[in-house]
Write a protein that holds these residues in place. Structure first.
Motif, PDB file in Angstrom:
ATOM      1  N   ASN A  54       0.791  -1.239   0.000  1.00  0.00           N
ATOM      2  CA  ASN A  54       0.000   0.000   0.000  1.00  0.00           C
ATOM      3  C   ASN A  54       0.818   1.282   0.000  1.00  0.00           C
ATOM      4  O   ASN A  54       0.325   2.332   0.432  1.00  0.00           O
ATOM      5  CB  ASN A  54      -0.976   0.023   1.185  1.00  0.00           C
ATOM      6  N   GLU A  55       2.036   1.192  -0.500  1.00  0.00           N
ATOM      7  CA  GLU A  55       2.787   2.423  -0.660  1.00  0.00           C
ATOM      8  C   GLU A  55       3.762   2.306  -1.821  1.00  0.00           C
ATOM      9  O   GLU A  55       4.116   1.203  -2.240  1.00  0.00           O
ATOM     10  CB  GLU A  55       3.536   2.786   0.625  1.00  0.00           C
ATOM     11  N   ILE A  56       4.170   3.466  -2.303  1.00  0.00           N
ATOM     12  CA  ILE A  56       5.144   3.502  -3.391  1.00  0.00           C
ATOM     13  C   ILE A  56       6.492   3.067  -2.854  1.00  0.00           C
ATOM     14  O   ILE A  56       6.966   3.568  -1.829  1.00  0.00           O
ATOM     15  CB  ILE A  56       5.236   4.913  -3.992  1.00  0.00           C
ATOM     16  N   SER A  57       7.122   2.100  -3.533  1.00  0.00           N
ATOM     17  CA  SER A  57       8.441   1.650  -3.106  1.00  0.00           C
ATOM     18  C   SER A  57       9.552   2.302  -3.918  1.00  0.00           C
ATOM     19  O   SER A  57      10.655   2.506  -3.421  1.00  0.00           O
ATOM     20  CB  SER A  57       8.551   0.129  -3.162  1.00  0.00           C
ATOM     21  N   GLU A  58       9.267   2.634  -5.163  1.00  0.00           N
ATOM     22  CA  GLU A  58      10.237   3.369  -5.955  1.00  0.00           C
ATOM     23  C   GLU A  58       9.502   4.061  -7.105  1.00  0.00           C
ATOM     24  O   GLU A  58       8.491   3.561  -7.587  1.00  0.00           O
ATOM     25  CB  GLU A  58      11.328   2.437  -6.504  1.00  0.00           C
ATOM     26  N   LYS A  59      10.019   5.209  -7.517  1.00  0.00           N
ATOM     27  CA  LYS A  59       9.430   5.900  -8.648  1.00  0.00           C
ATOM     28  C   LYS A  59      10.535   6.528  -9.492  1.00  0.00           C
ATOM     29  O   LYS A  59      11.632   6.800  -8.993  1.00  0.00           O
ATOM     30  CB  LYS A  59       8.430   6.962  -8.194  1.00  0.00           C
ATOM     31  N   SER A  60      10.219   6.776 -10.750  1.00  0.00           N
ATOM     32  CA  SER A  60      11.207   7.357 -11.649  1.00  0.00           C
ATOM     33  C   SER A  60      11.030   8.870 -11.715  1.00  0.00           C
ATOM     34  O   SER A  60      10.078   9.435 -11.160  1.00  0.00           O
ATOM     35  CB  SER A  60      11.056   6.757 -13.044  1.00  0.00           C
ATOM     36  N   GLU A  61      11.941   9.516 -12.445  1.00  0.00           N
ATOM     37  CA  GLU A  61      11.861  10.963 -12.637  1.00  0.00           C
ATOM     38  C   GLU A  61      10.611  11.358 -13.414  1.00  0.00           C
ATOM     39  O   GLU A  61      10.114  12.476 -13.288  1.00  0.00           O
ATOM     40  CB  GLU A  61      13.103  11.444 -13.396  1.00  0.00           C
ATOM     41  N   ILE A  62      10.105  10.435 -14.220  1.00  0.00           N
ATOM     42  CA  ILE A  62       8.894  10.724 -14.988  1.00  0.00           C
ATOM     43  C   ILE A  62       7.697  10.895 -14.057  1.00  0.00           C
ATOM     44  O   ILE A  62       6.800  11.694 -14.306  1.00  0.00           O
ATOM     45  CB  ILE A  62       8.613   9.571 -15.982  1.00  0.00           C
ATOM     46  N   PHE A  63       7.693  10.143 -13.008  1.00  0.00           N
ATOM     47  CA  PHE A  63       6.562  10.092 -12.077  1.00  0.00           C
ATOM     48  C   PHE A  63       6.613  11.319 -11.177  1.00  0.00           C
ATOM     49  O   PHE A  63       7.051  11.258 -10.021  1.00  0.00           O
ATOM     50  CB  PHE A  63       6.619   8.799 -11.265  1.00  0.00           C
ATOM     51  N   ASP A  64       6.162  12.464 -11.725  1.00  0.00           N
ATOM     52  CA  ASP A  64       6.197  13.705 -10.942  1.00  0.00           C
ATOM     53  C   ASP A  64       4.873  13.909 -10.217  1.00  0.00           C
ATOM     54  O   ASP A  64       4.058  12.991 -10.112  1.00  0.00           O
ATOM     55  CB  ASP A  64       6.532  14.878 -11.871  1.00  0.00           C
ATOM     56  N   ASP A  65       4.661  15.123  -9.739  1.00  0.00           N
ATOM     57  CA  ASP A  65       3.481  15.396  -8.906  1.00  0.00           C
ATOM     58  C   ASP A  65       2.167  15.256  -9.665  1.00  0.00           C
ATOM     59  O   ASP A  65       1.096  15.250  -9.043  1.00  0.00           O
ATOM     60  CB  ASP A  65       3.579  16.806  -8.327  1.00  0.00           C
ATOM     61  N   GLN A  66       2.234  15.190 -10.977  1.00  0.00           N
ATOM     62  CA  GLN A  66       1.013  15.018 -11.764  1.00  0.00           C
ATOM     63  C   GLN A  66       0.496  13.579 -11.722  1.00  0.00           C
ATOM     64  O   GLN A  66      -0.633  13.305 -12.094  1.00  0.00           O
ATOM     65  CB  GLN A  66       1.267  15.407 -13.229  1.00  0.00           C
ATOM     66  N   PHE A  67       1.362  12.673 -11.296  1.00  0.00           N
ATOM     67  CA  PHE A  67       1.003  11.265 -11.261  1.00  0.00           C
ATOM     68  C   PHE A  67       0.712  10.816  -9.832  1.00  0.00           C
ATOM     69  O   PHE A  67       1.334  11.287  -8.875  1.00  0.00           O
ATOM     70  CB  PHE A  67       2.150  10.411 -11.812  1.00  0.00           C
ATOM     71  N   SER A  68      -0.201   9.880  -9.716  1.00  0.00           N
ATOM     72  CA  SER A  68      -0.429   9.221  -8.435  1.00  0.00           C
ATOM     73  C   SER A  68      -0.952   7.812  -8.693  1.00  0.00           C
ATOM     74  O   SER A  68      -1.499   7.523  -9.768  1.00  0.00           O
ATOM     75  CB  SER A  68      -1.408  10.007  -7.557  1.00  0.00           C
TER      76      SER A  68
END
Lengths: 111, 114
Positions: free
Chosen positions: B52-66
């Protein structure tokens, strides 16, 4: 940064011949490598994998070779068939939480 | 054979609009991912999700994504204010053991921002 790259963006082979698709990776910390096949309009499909403590692994008609010294990965497809026509991606796992894909090689099988 | 299911298969949206892409991972899988593929390019990692939580994200995954797992079966990707460059195929994937095994990918959602 992390990157996985391919030497040959396109490959054409005669039906029945063997295919070899090559890949270079850059992250020495990667412990696990995968080959995926992507047919038109579909998501990537797992083909075969190999861990860093191995240098060769065989599946049905496919073999993956890993050379950690030169950071090179290859996929060999025996007796290539028209159904093997697709884009093939190598991928590496630099962490437990993500898989990084290479740019892809398009394999075209000539009947 | 169990599948990862994605809906819709194709979504067209106007620039600036919010979109939600939906995925139903394989039922006994615990690790979930979103990737995207701009036409003719490689498959790019966006985000991984576990417990139930993000474990890793890329630079693409900015504040516009959830991302969200609103119930026991769905896994969604939301883009708040779409841009033209968000046009791509978005693939959901799931696995049993994180990145230690091959993922199972869905067939993707083609997002077209106009």
């Amino acid at each position: 940064g992390e990157s996985v790259g391919l030497h040959l963006p396109t490959l054409s082979v005669q039906e029945g011949d063997n295919s070899i698709i090559n890949c270079a990776y850059s992250n020495s910390a990667s412990d696990y490598f995968i080959w995926y096949k992507q047919e038109s309009g579909k998501g990537p499909q797992f083909i075969i994998d190999i861990r860093s403590n191995m240098d060769k692994r065989q599946g049905q008609r496919v073999t993956v070779l890993l050379n950690k010294t030169v950071k090179h990965l290859s996929l060999q497809i025996a007796a290539t068939q028209p159904g093997d026509s697709a884009v093939y991606f190598c991928a590496e796992t630099p962490s437990l939480d993500k898989v990084i894909f290479g740019p892809g090689t398009s394999l075209s099988v000539i009947p | 054979e169990p599948e990862v299911t994605q809906t819709p298969s194709h979504q067209v949206t106007q620039m600036g609009q919010e979109v939600i892409l939906r995925c139903v991972p394989i039922s006994n899988h615990l690790y979930f991912y979103w990737y995207r593929q701009i036409l003719g390019q490689k498959v790019e990692f966006l985000v991984s999700f576990y417990n139930n939580e993000i474990s890793e994200k890329s630079e693409i995954f900015d504040d516009q994504f959830s991302v969200e797992r609103p119930d026991g079966s769905n896994f969604t990707l939301k883009i708040r204010s779409t841009k033209l460059e968000d046009s791509a195929m978005y693939f959901c994937a799931s696995s049993t053991q994180g990145a230690l095994v091959g993922y199972t990918f869905g067939s993707g959602t083609r997002l077209t921002v106009v």
